[in-house]
Design a protein around this motif. Structure first.
Motif, PDB file in Angstrom:
ATOM      1  N   ILE A   3      -3.860   6.201   0.213  1.00  0.00           N
ATOM      2  CA  ILE A   3      -3.313   5.585   1.415  1.00  0.00           C
ATOM      3  C   ILE A   3      -2.091   6.404   1.806  1.00  0.00           C
ATOM      4  N   MET A  21      -4.991  -1.314   1.362  1.00  0.00           N
ATOM      5  CA  MET A  21      -4.017  -1.332   2.450  1.00  0.00           C
ATOM      6  C   MET A  21      -3.067  -2.508   2.229  1.00  0.00           C
ATOM      7  N   ALA A  98       4.277   0.235   9.506  1.00  0.00           N
ATOM      8  CA  ALA A  98       2.852   0.335   9.208  1.00  0.00           C
ATOM      9  C   ALA A  98       2.084   1.158  10.231  1.00  0.00           C
ATOM     10  N   LEU A 101       0.963   4.646   9.122  1.00  0.00           N
ATOM     11  CA  LEU A 101      -0.135   4.870   8.178  1.00  0.00           C
ATOM     12  C   LEU A 101      -1.301   5.529   8.910  1.00  0.00           C
ATOM     13  N   ALA A 103      -4.397   5.129   8.478  1.00  0.00           N
ATOM     14  CA  ALA A 103      -5.457   4.153   8.751  1.00  0.00           C
ATOM     15  C   ALA A 103      -4.883   2.897   9.412  1.00  0.00           C
ATOM     16  N   SER A 104      -3.904   3.076  10.280  1.00  0.00           N
ATOM     17  CA  SER A 104      -3.262   1.899  10.896  1.00  0.00           C
ATOM     18  C   SER A 104      -4.251   1.040  11.684  1.00  0.00           C
ATOM     19  N   GLU A 106      -6.861  -0.095  10.642  1.00  0.00           N
ATOM     20  CA  GLU A 106      -7.475  -1.081   9.733  1.00  0.00           C
ATOM     21  C   GLU A 106      -6.557  -2.253   9.433  1.00  0.00           C
ATOM     22  N   LEU A 107      -5.338  -2.212   9.926  1.00  0.00           N
ATOM     23  CA  LEU A 107      -4.387  -3.268   9.590  1.00  0.00           C
ATOM     24  C   LEU A 107      -4.674  -4.537  10.375  1.00  0.00           C
TER      25      LEU A 107
END
Ligand SMILES: [Zn+2]
Ligand SMILES: [Zn+2]
Length: 147
Positions: A3, A21, A98, A101, A103-104, A106-107
């Motif tokens: 991550i 995450m 955040a 990130l 892969a933001s 996916e939050l």
């Protein structure tokens, strides 16, 4: 799964040494709106020891909060993206921006705070806990640590 995240220009990169995450919340307070230049911030709470810098060296900006605690912000010295901070009021805890990130997308926020300052056009999911100002610590932790 690694991550990872980083600033907009790519000079500073970090990795979170966590399994999945991290849980995130959104803060709609005026300071977060001003500091992010946006409607709210998305913050992930993790242990300070769970962030590893893998490229570049973040700059440090120390800010004394309204309650008198010392907030130590890490940001890219080139593009000035804020990456994470620690606070003397919460030793050992890091608050990651955040949105930095990789892969933001996916939050999924677990909580909203300071909704009394929320932008009037914004609609949030009724099933997600929300507080008008800061959440009581025990309630907030319960929401963030639940599986
Ligand atoms: Zn940068
Ligand atoms: Zn805020």
């Amino acid at each position: 799964m690694a991550i990872e995240g980083g600033c907009r220009c790519g000079a500073v990169r970090y990795r979170l040494t966590v399994e999945a995450m991290p849980p995130v919340y959104c803060c709609h307070c005026l300071t977060c709106q001003t500091w992010s230049g946006s409607a709210f911030t998305q913050q992930a709470l993790i242990g300070e020891g769970q962030i590893e810098v893998i490229a570049g060296e973040p700059e440090v900006y120390v800010n004394i909060t309204a309650s008198g605690s010392e907030s130590v912000q890490r940001l890219c010295g080139t593009c000035h993206t804020r990456l994470w901070n620690t606070n003397s009021a919460r030793p050992g805890v890091a608050v990651v921006r955040a949105g930095t990130l990789d892969a933001s997308a996916e939050l999924s926020p677990r909580a909203h705070i300071w909704t009394k300052r929320m932008q009037p056009w914004l609609v949030i999911d009724e099933g997600v806990p929300a507080w008008l100002e800061n959440a009581p610590t025990a309630d907030f932790v319960a929401v963030l640590v639940k599986k």
